[in-house]
Design a protein around this motif. Structure first.
Motif, PDB file in Angstrom:
ATOM      1  N   PRO A 251       0.494  -1.230   0.004  1.00 23.24           N
ATOM      2  CA  PRO A 251      -0.012   0.029  -0.008  1.00 23.24           C
ATOM      3  C   PRO A 251       0.743   1.256   0.099  1.00 23.24           C
ATOM      4  CG  PRO A 251      -0.886  -1.616   1.381  1.00 23.24           C
ATOM      5  CD  PRO A 251       0.339  -2.188   0.977  1.00 23.24           C
ATOM      6  N   ARG A 252       1.918   1.231   0.788  1.00 22.52           N
ATOM      7  CA  ARG A 252       2.986   2.404   0.711  1.00 22.52           C
ATOM      8  C   ARG A 252       4.387   2.112   0.303  1.00 22.52           C
ATOM      9  NH1 ARG A 252       1.146   6.560   5.515  1.00 22.52           N
ATOM     10  NH2 ARG A 252      -1.197   6.376   5.170  1.00 22.52           N
ATOM     11  N   GLY A 253       4.412   0.768  -0.874  1.00 24.57           N
ATOM     12  CA  GLY A 253       5.546   0.285  -1.187  1.00 24.57           C
ATOM     13  C   GLY A 253       6.629   1.413  -1.942  1.00 24.57           C
ATOM     14  N   ASP A 254       7.879   1.202  -1.269  1.00 27.02           N
ATOM     15  CA  ASP A 254       9.123   1.923  -2.282  1.00 27.02           C
ATOM     16  C   ASP A 254       9.970   1.175  -2.851  1.00 27.02           C
ATOM     17  OD1 ASP A 254      10.331   1.242   0.206  1.00 27.02           O
ATOM     18  OD2 ASP A 254      10.528   3.253   0.805  1.00 27.02           O
ATOM     19  N   LYS A 255       9.802  -0.252  -2.702  1.00 23.82           N
ATOM     20  CA  LYS A 255      11.015  -1.001  -3.326  1.00 23.82           C
ATOM     21  C   LYS A 255      10.284  -2.438  -3.933  1.00 23.82           C
ATOM     22  CE  LYS A 255      13.259  -3.933  -0.809  1.00 23.82           C
ATOM     23  NZ  LYS A 255      14.423  -4.442   0.526  1.00 23.82           N
ATOM     24  N   ALA A 256      10.917  -2.670  -5.218  1.00 26.70           N
ATOM     25  CA  ALA A 256      10.502  -3.893  -5.775  1.00 26.70           C
ATOM     26  C   ALA A 256      11.723  -4.819  -6.111  1.00 26.70           C
ATOM     27  CB  ALA A 256       9.687  -3.640  -7.231  1.00 26.70           C
ATOM     28  N   VAL A 257      11.418  -6.226  -6.099  1.00 26.96           N
ATOM     29  CA  VAL A 257      12.342  -7.077  -6.332  1.00 26.96           C
ATOM     30  C   VAL A 257      11.950  -7.952  -7.515  1.00 26.96           C
ATOM     31  CG1 VAL A 257      13.742  -8.888  -5.645  1.00 26.96           C
ATOM     32  CG2 VAL A 257      13.065  -7.297  -3.993  1.00 26.96           C
ATOM     33  N   ILE A 258      12.843  -7.876  -8.630  1.00 30.18           N
ATOM     34  CA  ILE A 258      12.375  -8.477  -9.883  1.00 30.18           C
ATOM     35  C   ILE A 258      13.356  -9.902  -9.916  1.00 30.18           C
ATOM     36  CG2 ILE A 258      12.667  -8.265 -12.487  1.00 30.18           C
ATOM     37  CD1 ILE A 258      12.507  -5.089 -11.932  1.00 30.18           C
ATOM     38  N   THR A 259      12.843 -10.933 -10.116  1.00 27.48           N
ATOM     39  CA  THR A 259      13.465 -12.100 -10.170  1.00 27.48           C
ATOM     40  C   THR A 259      13.392 -12.482 -11.784  1.00 27.48           C
ATOM     41  OG1 THR A 259      13.179 -12.761  -7.921  1.00 27.48           O
ATOM     42  CG2 THR A 259      13.988 -14.387  -9.662  1.00 27.48           C
ATOM     43  N   TYR A 260      14.477 -12.974 -12.428  1.00 28.99           N
ATOM     44  CA  TYR A 260      14.220 -12.914 -14.063  1.00 28.99           C
ATOM     45  C   TYR A 260      14.530 -14.671 -13.986  1.00 28.99           C
ATOM     46  CZ  TYR A 260      15.218  -8.233 -14.999  1.00 28.99           C
ATOM     47  OH  TYR A 260      14.990  -6.929 -14.951  1.00 28.99           O
ATOM     48  N   THR A 261      13.588 -15.116 -14.976  1.00 27.98           N
ATOM     49  CA  THR A 261      13.121 -16.702 -15.230  1.00 27.98           C
ATOM     50  C   THR A 261      14.360 -17.101 -15.549  1.00 27.98           C
ATOM     51  OG1 THR A 261      10.847 -15.665 -15.566  1.00 27.98           O
ATOM     52  CG2 THR A 261      11.670 -18.167 -16.009  1.00 27.98           C
ATOM     53  N   SER A 262      15.132 -16.541 -16.556  1.00 25.81           N
ATOM     54  CA  SER A 262      16.132 -17.258 -17.425  1.00 25.81           C
ATOM     55  C   SER A 262      17.318 -17.774 -16.223  1.00 25.81           C
ATOM     56  CB  SER A 262      16.749 -16.297 -18.308  1.00 25.81           C
ATOM     57  OG  SER A 262      17.425 -15.255 -17.615  1.00 25.81           O
ATOM     58  N   ASP A 263      17.673 -17.255 -15.418  1.00 32.22           N
ATOM     59  CA  ASP A 263      18.785 -17.742 -14.530  1.00 32.22           C
ATOM     60  C   ASP A 263      18.532 -17.402 -13.034  1.00 32.22           C
ATOM     61  OD1 ASP A 263      19.275 -15.063 -14.372  1.00 32.22           O
ATOM     62  OD2 ASP A 263      21.053 -14.795 -15.379  1.00 32.22           O
ATOM     63  N   GLY A 264      17.208 -16.632 -12.980  1.00 31.64           N
ATOM     64  CA  GLY A 264      17.044 -16.478 -11.192  1.00 31.64           C
ATOM     65  C   GLY A 264      18.023 -15.406 -10.711  1.00 31.64           C
ATOM     66  N   HIS A 265      18.489 -14.439 -11.316  1.00 35.97           N
ATOM     67  CA  HIS A 265      19.185 -13.189 -10.961  1.00 35.97           C
ATOM     68  C   HIS A 265      18.103 -12.183 -10.580  1.00 35.97           C
ATOM     69  CE1 HIS A 265      18.781 -11.313 -14.852  1.00 35.97           C
ATOM     70  NE2 HIS A 265      18.926 -10.131 -14.306  1.00 35.97           N
ATOM     71  N   THR A 266      18.240 -11.449  -9.508  1.00 30.95           N
ATOM     72  CA  THR A 266      17.392 -10.465  -9.320  1.00 30.95           C
ATOM     73  C   THR A 266      17.826  -9.185  -9.401  1.00 30.95           C
ATOM     74  OG1 THR A 266      18.193 -10.523  -6.785  1.00 30.95           O
ATOM     75  CG2 THR A 266      16.438 -12.101  -7.286  1.00 30.95           C
ATOM     76  N   GLU A 267      16.996  -8.333  -9.595  1.00 25.03           N
ATOM     77  CA  GLU A 267      17.111  -6.782  -9.717  1.00 25.03           C
ATOM     78  C   GLU A 267      16.064  -6.072  -8.415  1.00 25.03           C
ATOM     79  OE1 GLU A 267      16.238  -2.911 -12.585  1.00 25.03           O
ATOM     80  OE2 GLU A 267      15.687  -4.994 -13.268  1.00 25.03           O
ATOM     81  N   GLU A 268      16.990  -5.197  -7.761  1.00 31.01           N
ATOM     82  CA  GLU A 268      15.934  -4.381  -6.755  1.00 31.01           C
ATOM     83  C   GLU A 268      15.946  -2.844  -7.340  1.00 31.01           C
ATOM     84  OE1 GLU A 268      17.376  -2.970  -2.483  1.00 31.01           O
ATOM     85  OE2 GLU A 268      16.975  -4.960  -2.397  1.00 31.01           O
ATOM     86  N   VAL A 269      14.712  -2.479  -7.235  1.00 34.03           N
ATOM     87  CA  VAL A 269      14.287  -1.276  -7.798  1.00 34.03           C
ATOM     88  C   VAL A 269      13.684  -0.390  -6.408  1.00 34.03           C
ATOM     89  CG1 VAL A 269      12.903   0.062  -9.293  1.00 34.03           C
ATOM     90  CG2 VAL A 269      13.822  -2.048  -9.938  1.00 34.03           C
ATOM     91  N   CYS A 270      14.210   0.681  -6.197  1.00 23.36           N
ATOM     92  CA  CYS A 270      13.968   1.489  -5.213  1.00 23.36           C
ATOM     93  C   CYS A 270      13.312   2.862  -5.639  1.00 23.36           C
ATOM     94  CB  CYS A 270      15.038   1.731  -4.089  1.00 23.36           C
ATOM     95  SG  CYS A 270      15.524   0.278  -3.193  1.00 23.36           S
ATOM     96  N   CYS A 271      12.233   3.496  -5.518  1.00 16.33           N
ATOM     97  CA  CYS A 271      11.650   4.449  -5.991  1.00 16.33           C
ATOM     98  C   CYS A 271      10.818   5.391  -5.102  1.00 16.33           C
ATOM     99  CB  CYS A 271      11.219   4.374  -7.254  1.00 16.33           C
ATOM    100  SG  CYS A 271      10.747   5.667  -8.431  1.00 16.33           S
ATOM    101  N   GLY A 272      10.925   6.549  -4.698  1.00 13.16           N
ATOM    102  CA  GLY A 272      10.204   7.112  -3.989  1.00 13.16           C
ATOM    103  C   GLY A 272      10.404   6.698  -2.308  1.00 13.16           C
ATOM    104  N   GLU A 273       9.563   7.175  -1.540  1.00 10.46           N
ATOM    105  CA  GLU A 273       9.821   6.802   0.021  1.00 10.46           C
ATOM    106  C   GLU A 273       8.276   6.461   0.639  1.00 10.46           C
ATOM    107  OE1 GLU A 273      12.365   9.376   2.350  1.00 10.46           O
ATOM    108  OE2 GLU A 273      12.541  10.462   0.493  1.00 10.46           O
TER     109      GLU A 273
END
Length: 319
Positions: A251-273
């Motif tokens: 509801p008040r998120g400021d971070k998302a974690v993306i996990t890629y199907t091909s190899d399982g590596h992750t990307e963290e996206v931070c935006c806003g507060e």
């Protein structure tokens, strides 16, 4: 350009909005509440010059541009309708109304008078959601296949609490469910046209625990789990063909974690507060009023209320 905001209500969320308005350098023009003594106390706390004896007096003040409604949601419709009929733009806390019929009546009035309606579903205004939606819609992760949303809020057993009071439109759906359905709709290409649901009631008759399944014409599915008597993580997940995206405390998120199907590596996206959730609402609302925009936001609000209404109708038909 800033506008004169009038606050209707004096509870905890009204306090949060007052703080945010002050942080934004706008301040609060006036306040009204169900009890004049509460409005007076609120005005003293936030140095508000105009205190109205009732809502009607605020609406009759031509200097008020935007009315923020922070009363219990069973009262939203009547207050919002009256504000619109007095040519005020309205920012209303969630759930904006109790059903689609109430909302559509208000939308009709607003359109006739070139007024803006928006609501307090924070995620529609959070920067992380705008960023992730942009990437999802660009097909960066492939088509959306499944959306899952969990929201469990443990409320202490108290039959007198407003959360369990049917006369105050209590229950999980209109309190926390509106966030979950909003999350699902935000990442679906189109409005769900299939709505399936089941519910377990609390002893007062309001919905305590429920499951909702949504599907749209684009063959996207969303599953939603809600409860008010057990804790669940506030977790939203968008599963695409090439990756899945998780947003916690959404509801008040400021971070998302993306996990890629091909190899399982992750990307963290931070935006806003997270702490600026209401500030983002204020900024968007003022932009909508300035540009007479916000059509997409209103479309989401209407679609969400339509789903909530269909869910309630399904429960009623099974009683």
């Amino acid at each position: 350009m800033h506008y004169n905001w009038g606050i209707v209500g004096s509870g905890w969320i009204a306090h949060e909005m007052a703080d945010a308005l002050i942080q934004e350098g706008i301040g609060i023009y006036g306040v009204a509440s169900g009890h004049f003594s509460s409005a007076k106390k609120f005005s003293e706390e936030f140095s508000i010059k105009h205190v109205y004896e009732n809502y009607q007096m605020m609406f009759e003040d031509n200097n008020v541009d935007i009315v923020y409604i922070a009363t219990p949601h069973n009262s939203h419709y009547e207050i919002m309708k009256e504000a619109l009929l007095h040519n005020k733009h309205v920012f209303c806390e969630k759930a904006i109304t109790l059903n689609s019929c109430e909302l559509e009546e208000c939308v009709k009035i607003a359109k006739e008078r070139n007024l803006i309606i928006s609501d307090g579903v924070t995620l529609f205004h959070m920067p992380i959601f705008k960023e992730i939606q942009k990437r999802v819609l660009s097909n960066e992760f492939g088509p959306v296949k499944m959306i899952q949303v969990n929201f469990g809020s443990f409320k202490e057993y108290n039959v007198n609490n407003r959360f369990f009071n049917p006369n105050l439109a209590g229950g999980a759906l209109l309190d926390i469910g509106v966030y979950a359905v909003s999350f699902a709709r935000y990442f679906m290409k189109t409005k769900p046209d299939v709505v399936l649901t089941t519910m377990i009631p609390f002893e007062t008759g309001v919905d305590e625990t429920s499951g909702i399944l949504l599907q749209n014409k684009d063959m996207e599915i969303a599953t939603i789990s809600l409860t008010m008597r057990a804790k669940q993580p506030k977790r939203g997940l968008i599963a695409c063909e090439n990756a899945y995206i998780e947003i916690y405390n959404f509801p008040r998120g400021d971070k998302a974690v993306i996990t890629y199907t091909s190899d399982g590596h992750t990307e963290e996206v931070c935006c806003g507060e997270s702490r600026l959730a209401l500030n983002y609402e204020i900024r968007d609302m003022e932009e909508y009023v300035t540009n007479l925009s916000g059509e997409q936001n209103l479309e989401y609000i209407r679609d969400v209320m339509d789903v909530l209404t269909k869910v309630q109708e399904s429960w009623e038909s099974n009683e």
